[in-house]
Motif scaffolding. Structure first.
Motif, PDB file in Angstrom:
ATOM      1  N   THR A   1      62.780  22.758  44.973  1.00 56.76           N
ATOM      2  CA  THR A   1      63.029  22.792  46.359  1.00 56.76           C
ATOM      3  C   THR A   1      62.953  21.648  46.903  1.00 56.76           C
ATOM      4  OG1 THR A   1      62.457  25.260  46.649  1.00 56.76           O
ATOM      5  CG2 THR A   1      61.994  23.894  48.540  1.00 56.76           C
TER       6      THR A   1
ATOM      7  N   CYS B   1      64.309  21.054  50.300  1.00 57.37           N
ATOM      8  CA  CYS B   1      64.555  20.896  51.892  1.00 57.37           C
ATOM      9  C   CYS B   1      65.589  19.813  52.310  1.00 57.37           C
ATOM     10  CB  CYS B   1      63.270  20.517  52.554  1.00 57.37           C
ATOM     11  SG  CYS B   1      61.963  22.136  51.757  1.00 57.37           S
TER      12      CYS B   1
ATOM     13  N   TYR C   1      60.988  27.831  54.354  1.00 60.02           N
ATOM     14  CA  TYR C   1      60.702  26.430  54.729  1.00 60.02           C
ATOM     15  C   TYR C   1      62.122  25.865  55.415  1.00 60.02           C
ATOM     16  CZ  TYR C   1      57.817  27.673  50.920  1.00 60.02           C
ATOM     17  OH  TYR C   1      56.509  28.284  49.965  1.00 60.02           O
ATOM     18  N   PRO C   2      61.817  24.756  55.841  1.00 57.87           N
ATOM     19  CA  PRO C   2      63.051  24.009  56.410  1.00 57.87           C
ATOM     20  C   PRO C   2      63.852  23.765  55.616  1.00 57.87           C
ATOM     21  CG  PRO C   2      61.104  22.646  56.675  1.00 57.87           C
ATOM     22  CD  PRO C   2      60.667  23.990  56.067  1.00 57.87           C
TER      23      PRO C   2
ATOM     24  N   PRO D   1      54.237  24.774  55.440  1.00 55.72           N
ATOM     25  CA  PRO D   1      54.139  23.423  55.387  1.00 55.72           C
ATOM     26  C   PRO D   1      55.042  22.552  56.248  1.00 55.72           C
ATOM     27  CG  PRO D   1      54.722  24.718  53.383  1.00 55.72           C
ATOM     28  CD  PRO D   1      54.759  25.526  54.469  1.00 55.72           C
ATOM     29  N   ARG D   2      54.603  21.352  56.696  1.00 60.81           N
ATOM     30  CA  ARG D   2      55.312  20.601  57.488  1.00 60.81           C
ATOM     31  C   ARG D   2      55.291  21.018  58.778  1.00 60.81           C
ATOM     32  NH1 ARG D   2      59.937  18.171  53.824  1.00 60.81           N
ATOM     33  NH2 ARG D   2      58.971  18.330  51.710  1.00 60.81           N
TER      34      ARG D   2
ATOM     35  N   TYR E   1      56.410  35.000  45.660  1.00 57.46           N
ATOM     36  CA  TYR E   1      57.627  35.257  46.701  1.00 57.46           C
ATOM     37  C   TYR E   1      57.754  36.713  46.536  1.00 57.46           C
ATOM     38  CZ  TYR E   1      57.541  30.142  47.459  1.00 57.46           C
ATOM     39  OH  TYR E   1      57.120  29.107  47.811  1.00 57.46           O
TER      40      TYR E   1
ATOM     41  N   TYR F   1      48.851  32.577  40.916  1.00 58.11           N
ATOM     42  CA  TYR F   1      48.179  31.187  41.145  1.00 58.11           C
ATOM     43  C   TYR F   1      48.444  30.396  42.268  1.00 58.11           C
ATOM     44  CZ  TYR F   1      52.314  28.768  40.191  1.00 58.11           C
ATOM     45  OH  TYR F   1      53.596  28.440  40.009  1.00 58.11           O
ATOM     46  N   PHE F   2      49.389  31.096  42.997  1.00 56.15           N
ATOM     47  CA  PHE F   2      49.868  30.288  44.218  1.00 56.15           C
ATOM     48  C   PHE F   2      50.301  31.634  45.275  1.00 56.15           C
ATOM     49  CE2 PHE F   2      54.015  27.966  45.852  1.00 56.15           C
ATOM     50  CZ  PHE F   2      53.251  27.014  46.595  1.00 56.15           C
TER      51      PHE F   2
ATOM     52  N   PHE G   1      52.845  25.867  37.382  1.00 55.69           N
ATOM     53  CA  PHE G   1      52.679  24.575  37.619  1.00 55.69           C
ATOM     54  C   PHE G   1      52.047  23.727  36.633  1.00 55.69           C
ATOM     55  CE2 PHE G   1      54.226  23.061  41.622  1.00 55.69           C
ATOM     56  CZ  PHE G   1      54.769  24.105  42.154  1.00 55.69           C
TER      57      PHE G   1
END
Ligand code: FNR
Ligand code: 8K6
Length: 347
Positions: A27, A29, A68-69, A131-132, A179, A232-233, A265
């Protein structure tokens, strides 16, 4: 570098890869504000066309899948036309590219589509903010009704058809990393009491419905799946998840997916309830084409393939840092180290 990695690999009758190194889905963005892939993105992917397979950054199947953007979509004609530029550029350079299809489920934020709620398996909210975008706290998702699920299955199939129309060689369903599809397969966030929760068979029902609907539409040989048996995420593992994934893998074993890919990861991570790492757990339960990932170099990937841990290796962060990754490892040149600042730009 050794031969095995750079020999062609036959996925099936329709698809042969030039080598065993895939570019992992990443990803970035960088789509425009209509979530259309840009010319810069086409150039970025074209520079990496010597990978055996490029898996695109995750593309959302419909507006309420966005978390996410500026993540690209695959649900409007404009987006399909944008992706067409990407696939043409990759094909022109001799490469192959699959689209990764994504719905973020409870990790979506209604801010992005001016909606009222996000859908999830159950009303289990994710702690934290986008995030962000610190001002956006995650919301408690609305549990998907059976009608919502039936519509989602159709929308995945439509997005797969759109991907083929955009020139992709196939699609990878994003069933990993916490997800939407993954949310159904972990007890931590699936607390449903209907036929989509409470048992291995029920918790894999929706993901398998999606696999089958997509395969009906574009062919099983063009359909791949990414899964995270070890959580894990974005969600937590539960010892009971093991049975869910054993059941899922037994079902997948009866189908001929293009490949199965692990979402990770770091492949050295151990999960108590899987008796070790996720890759070896999957390999014990699934004998068809498997793609490993998570902290590999060409050398360690090759060793893992030689040891029969998996058949193909996906490389992520090193491909962000090195557009010429394949050329570098083939000719023994050093690979540039990845750092997070590199995410600011598509090189
Ligand atoms: C990712 N990853 C990821 N995974 C996925 O299934 N879909 C995606 O869109 C993304 N996006 C993404 C963005 C960024 C910036 C990173 C670093 C990672 C995970 C990725 O595919 C891969 O599993 C990991 O990066 C581990 O492989 P490497 O980087 O150790 O080779
Ligand atoms: C605006 C950022 C968009 C990122 C989206 C998708 C996923 C990217 C992951 C980035 C790296 C996070 C690493 C987390 C690893 C957890 C391991 C325990």
């Amino acid at each position: 570098m050794t031969d095995k990695l750079f020999q062609p690999f036959v996925l099936n009758e329709k698809i042969t890869l030039n080598n065993r190194i895939a570019m992992a889905p990443l990803t970035r963005c960088m789509a425009d504000d209509s979530l259309v892939p840009t010319q810069q993105m086409a150039d970025y992917y074209a520079r990496r066309a010597d990978a055996g397979l490029i898996i695109s950054e995750a593309a959302i199947i419909r507006p309420d899948g966005q978390g996410y953007p500026n993540t690209p979509g695959l649900f409007t004609q404009e987006q399909i036309a944008g992706w067409r530029k990407v696939t043409d550029a990759v094909h022109k350079n001799g490469g192959k590219i699959f689209a990764q299809l994504w719905h973020t489920g409870r990790v979506a934020h209604p801010h992005f589509w001016k909606g009222e709620f996000a859908l999830g398996a159950s009303a289990e909210r994710l702690e934290g903010t986008v995030p962000r975008m610190r001002e956006l706290s995650y919301v408690t998702p609305k549990p998907a009704t059976k009608q919502d699920i039936a519509q989602l299955v159709k929308d995945y199939a439509q997005a797969a058809e759109n991907a083929v129309e955009a020139g992709f060689d196939g699609i990878e369903l994003h069933g990993a990393n916490g997800y939407l599809l993954d949310q159904f397969m972990h007890y931590n966030v699936n607390t449903r009491e209907d036929e989509y929760g409470g048992s291995a068979e029920n918790m894999t029902r929706f993901p398998l419905e999606v696999v089958d609907a997509v395969a009906d539409r574009i062919g099983m040989e063009r359909t791949a799946l990414r899964i995270s048996p070890g959580a894990y995420f974005l969600l937590e593992g539960d010892p009971r998840d093991r049975q869910v994934f054993e059941y899922l893998l037994s079902e997948l074993q009866t189908r001929d997916l293009a490949y199965l890919h692990i979402g990770l990861f770091d492949d050295t991570m151990e999960f108590d309830y899987l008796d070790g790492n996720a890759t070896d757990f999957v390999r014990r339960n699934y004998t068809k084409t498997l793609m490993g990932v998570g902290g590999y170099s060409a050398e360690t990937g090759e060793a893992a393939i030689s040891n029969n841990r998996f058949d193909l290796v996906a490389i992520g962060r090193p491909f962000i840092a090195n557009p010429d990754y394949i050329e570098r490892v083939k000719s023994g040149q050093p690979v540039k180290a990845y750092s997070e600042e590199m995410l600011a730009e598509l090189i």
